[in-house]
Each structure stands twice: as C-alpha cells, then as structure tokens.
Write an enzyme that holds these catalytic residues in place. Structure first.
Site, PDB file in Angstrom:
ATOM      1  N   HIS A  93       0.833  -1.194   0.000  1.00  0.00           N
ATOM      2  CA  HIS A  93       0.000   0.000   0.000  1.00  0.00           C
ATOM      3  C   HIS A  93       0.872   1.250   0.000  1.00  0.00           C
ATOM      4  CE1 HIS A  93       0.634  -0.747   4.393  1.00  0.00           C
ATOM      5  NE2 HIS A  93       0.790   0.579   4.414  1.00  0.00           N
ATOM      6  N   TYR A 110      -3.445   3.857   2.141  1.00  0.00           N
ATOM      7  CA  TYR A 110      -4.471   3.467   1.179  1.00  0.00           C
ATOM      8  C   TYR A 110      -3.883   2.460   0.202  1.00  0.00           C
ATOM      9  CZ  TYR A 110      -7.268   7.482   2.729  1.00  0.00           C
ATOM     10  OH  TYR A 110      -7.994   8.372   3.480  1.00  0.00           O
ATOM     11  N   THR A 111      -4.734   1.569  -0.278  1.00  0.00           N
ATOM     12  CA  THR A 111      -4.317   0.601  -1.287  1.00  0.00           C
ATOM     13  C   THR A 111      -4.947   0.963  -2.623  1.00  0.00           C
ATOM     14  OG1 THR A 111      -4.202  -1.173   0.373  1.00  0.00           O
ATOM     15  CG2 THR A 111      -4.223  -1.825  -1.950  1.00  0.00           C
ATOM     16  N   CYS A 265      -9.598  -7.981   6.313  1.00  0.00           N
ATOM     17  CA  CYS A 265      -9.404  -6.538   6.341  1.00  0.00           C
ATOM     18  C   CYS A 265     -10.759  -5.868   6.520  1.00  0.00           C
ATOM     19  CB  CYS A 265      -8.750  -6.045   5.058  1.00  0.00           C
ATOM     20  SG  CYS A 265      -8.292  -4.284   5.115  1.00  0.00           S
TER      21      CYS A 265
END
Length: 291
Positions: A93, A110-111, A265
């Site tokens: 990420h 953030y990915t 997640c």
C-alpha cells in the site's frame, strides 16, 4: 569445428569503414552491431522503474474525481508520463498526506485498485467519513490539485503461487487490498491461485467495486468466487444476511491446509471477530494474515 572456426577467424571481410581515419573491419562492425542489439533487447525487457519513493513524499496530480456514492469517491492521479508505472508491488500500500479541517497535517494508508499494468496513472477508492481527518482533505480536492504520496509499504509481499488458494474476509473499504491482490492474481496468466471472497457491508449501495468483482466472477468462474453479506439487505436478497459467521467461512472459504491462506481486512471489531472464527474452525496463525 575448430578447423572451421580457425578458417573464419583468418578470413578477411573486404568491407572497410573509415571513421576519423580509423579503419574498422566488417568483423568489428558485426560484433558491435550484435552488442548494440543485445543491449537494446535487454533494455526493452527490463522492468520500468516505478515512480514511488519509500522515504520521500511526491506530488501526483488529480485528473479525475468520481462520486461513486454519497460518501465514496474514486480518484485518478496522473503519473509523470503516459508510460510511467507506479511501482507498487501486489499486496503493498501507499501513505498519503493531507490536511484536516483544522489545517493540521495528517497521513493515512491506502491501497490503490490499479496495478503497474495501468501505465500513466493510479486510482484510489476512498470512503469519506463526516469527521474523518483525511476524508476532509480528499473531499475538498479538485481536479488539478496534487496529493502527496510515498511508498511502497506493507507486510505482505506476494509472490505468484505462494498459496494454492486464498480466502478473503473483507468489510467496507477493506475490499481495496483484497481487490488489488485478486486482480494481480487473476490477470497474471502464470498464476493459478484460486480466490474465495466474502465481502460484508451494511446495504447494497455500500458494496464497493461490485461491477468489477462480478466481472471477475464471470470471467474466471473456476478461480474466483464472491459471496456478499449485508446487515440491512433489501427484499429478495440472495446473499448472506447479518455479519460474516463461522458457517459462512466454512461454506465459502478453502478448508484449513498448509497451502492456503485466509486474509482479513475491515473495522477492528470485525477483524477480531474473524480471528476468533478462524481459530475455532482450525485455521492456525500461519494460515492467517490481517492487512
């Protein structure tokens, strides 16, 4: 063979090239040509250098902002050139930096949902909370503004074939690392890993990237399965209802084995509940990973 080689070495190619008074035989020119061709071949095959820097923030321009729902935005940022690659390994990420509503600096991980096969840009899908500090920065961004980014970061360093199958337990925006990994697996023709995703949300409108996920299921029916779970489902809903349960995991994820891995997640409460479910079902800590 030796006799033939000796004969060739003694043979004089009559062509001569003159450069600044220096004579180059046809043999020398031929060798130089082969060397140039080999250099060009390996240069072209070499993986392009990525734009990311793990230690230093860099600015990337926002070129498209799309409102996906009332509180979710999709942001496309341009890379330096149309052929540039981001340089983010699958499973990793980035860290983004902005300012909150009080003007104080804030950073968040953030990915991106894009891969290095998407040359020239990267994209984020972000849920913007009313009082979220980074949410404020992204909400206020306009096309032409820049976002400070550095990376890669992350504990998961995916290698194709490292598991026979993945089970994925995602909640809300926790879908983005799952989506990135699933896409990286499915779009790699050499990777035969299977993916089983259980994705939980409150309402149907909260399901992020549903079109893309359903596209994976349609294009790779033997390798990608997705099961949606809603706590507030509409009428005639055919997916799961409530929260992800042990029974759902048992029915829709690969059984415990040394060559599988279960990823999770979501919000902290969900992650803890999933860890308890997995342990009760016989998944060892080595079979689990939390983003």
């Amino acid at each position: 063979m030796w006799k033939m080689t000796t004969t060739l070495l003694k043979f004089r190619i009559p062509w001569l090239f003159r450069t600044s008074g220096i004579e180059l035989s046809g043999v020398a020119v031929g060798i130089a040509a082969v060397g140039i061709a080999a250099f060009y071949f390996f240069y072209r095959r070499r993986k392009p250098k990525g734009c990311l820097n793990p230690e230093r923030f860099q600015e990337f321009k926002l070129v498209r902002k799309t409102q996906v729902s009332h509180n979710v935005g999709r942001f496309r940022f341009a890379l330096p050139t149309p052929t540039s690659v981001f340089g983010l390994p699958v499973g990793q990420h980035i860290i983004c930096r902005g300012k909150d509503y009080q003007g104080e600096e804030v950073t968040r991980p953030y990915t991106p949902i894009t891969l290095d096969s998407d040359a020239g840009f990267f994209e984020l899908v972000v849920k913007m909370y009313p009082k979220g500090r980074m949410s404020h920065h992204l909400r206020e961004m306009r096309e032409g503004d820049t976002l400070a980014v550095k990376g890669p970061r992350g504990r998961l360093k995916y290698k194709p074939g490292q598991a026979r199958a993945f089970g994925m337990l995602a909640g809300g925006t926790g879908i983005t690392p799952m989506f990135q990994l699933a896409r990286g697996i499915l779009e790699n023709p050499k990777d035969k890993t299977n993916v089983h995703l259980i994705y939980a949300n409150v309402t149907r409108d909260d399901i992020l990237l549903k079109k893309e996920l359903d596209g994976f299921a349609c294009k790779f029916p033997d390798r990608f399965k997705v099961y949606y779970v809603l706590s507030q489902p509409p009428e005639a809903w055919i997916g799961g209802v409530g929260h992800i349960s042990k029974e759902m995991i048992k029915s829709h994820c690969p059984a415990p084995a040394n060559d599988i891995q279960i990823l999770r997640c979501g919000p902290p409460g969900m992650n803890k509940a999933m860890a308890d479910h997995l342990m009760a079902l016989g998944y060892t800590p080595e079979m689990q990973f939390e983003f």
